[in-house]
Design an enzyme around this catalytic site. Structure first.
Site, PDB file in Angstrom:
ATOM      1  CB  CYS A   1      63.215 -18.381  18.085  1.00  0.00           C
ATOM      2  SG  CYS A   1      64.660 -18.407  19.198  1.00  0.00           S
TER       3      CYS A   1
ATOM      4  CG  HIS B   1      61.190 -21.872  20.890  1.00  0.00           C
ATOM      5  ND1 HIS B   1      61.711 -22.141  19.646  1.00  0.00           N
ATOM      6  CD2 HIS B   1      62.183 -21.270  21.594  1.00  0.00           C
ATOM      7  CE1 HIS B   1      62.969 -21.738  19.594  1.00  0.00           C
ATOM      8  NE2 HIS B   1      63.279 -21.202  20.767  1.00  0.00           N
TER       9      HIS B   1
ATOM     10  CD  GLU C   1      58.850 -23.980  18.140  1.00  0.00           C
ATOM     11  OE1 GLU C   1      60.054 -23.705  18.297  1.00  0.00           O
ATOM     12  OE2 GLU C   1      57.954 -23.124  17.870  1.00  0.00           O
TER      13      GLU C   1
END
Length: 228
Positions: free
Chosen positions: A98, A208, A210
């Site tokens: 990011c 992202h 994650e």
């Protein structure tokens, strides 16, 4: 840390350690949990650290970022971690996430902010006022949601993640690399834009991993085993 001190630390480096850099501006909980999940049964130790010595000692580095780029750059410098991150970027695998990706470039339009200058290019703001998506709805900035990612070049961190996989984005700015060869992936939100960059031992994503389910975990797992 001086060059001699960094050299001393590197002599006692932990060869199977990945450090998630905590400089006060990353989405550390979700990033660290995803890296821990990716590292499970892989023989890799994960540390979340605000200590420069641990960044110098780790085998590889994850640099997350969240919020305004100017704040991220200031906090990285004020935390004492900037030199350790630059050292890592010069000699070991580093993954930016990011704003952690945006920081790698030369400059951002967001508050006219200089970056780390590790990948030539600029960070630009989406300009989508008055434009409509194919379904007739207006584009919103920041973009928040899932988007297909097209792999513009082969890279070990992509591994066996299928081209065109969906990843989760939250952003108002995007990277524009000076050299197209530094772009590793792109997506589309209004215009087509670079959403992953790669150069030498650096790989970074605007999206992202994650928050991107199995495909995101696969990226982190591939990074843990990548040997540039």
């Amino acid at each position: 840390m001086s060059a001699s001190a960094a050299s001393t630390v590197s002599k006692v480096s932990q060869p199977r350690t990945v450090a998630v850099v905590d400089y006060g501006m990353g989405n550390l909980r979700s990033v660290s949990q995803a890296v821990l999940a990716a590292a499970q049964d892989q023989g890799v130790r994960v540390v979340i650290t605000s200590e420069p010595d641990e960044v110098y000692a780790a085998e590889r580095i994850v640099l997350p970022g969240q919020g305004a780029m100017r704040d991220c750059m200031r906090e990285l410098a004020d935390s004492g971690l900037k030199e350790a991150v630059l050292d890592a970027a010069a000699r070991k695998p580093l993954m930016g996430v990011c704003v952690g990706m945006q920081m790698l470039l030369d400059h951002s339009e967001e508050q006219d902010t200089p970056g780390l200058g590790l990948i030539p290019g600029r960070v630009k703001r989406f300009r989508l006022d008055g434009q409509r998506q194919p379904d007739g709805s207006r584009y919103k900035v920041p973009q928040m949601g899932w988007n297909r990612v097209h792999q513009t070049r082969a890279h070990p961190v992509w591994g066996e993640v299928p081209d065109g996989s969906w990843f989760y984005f939250v952003h108002s700015f995007y990277a524009e690399t000076s050299d197209p060869r530094d772009s590793a992936g792109d997506s589309e939100y209004g215009p087509r834009f670079t959403c992953a960059v790669a150069r030498d031992n650096i790989f970074a994503t605007q999206f992202h991993p994650e928050k991107s389910a199995a495909s995101g975990l696969a990226l982190y797992r591939n990074f843990l085993h990548w040997t540039p």
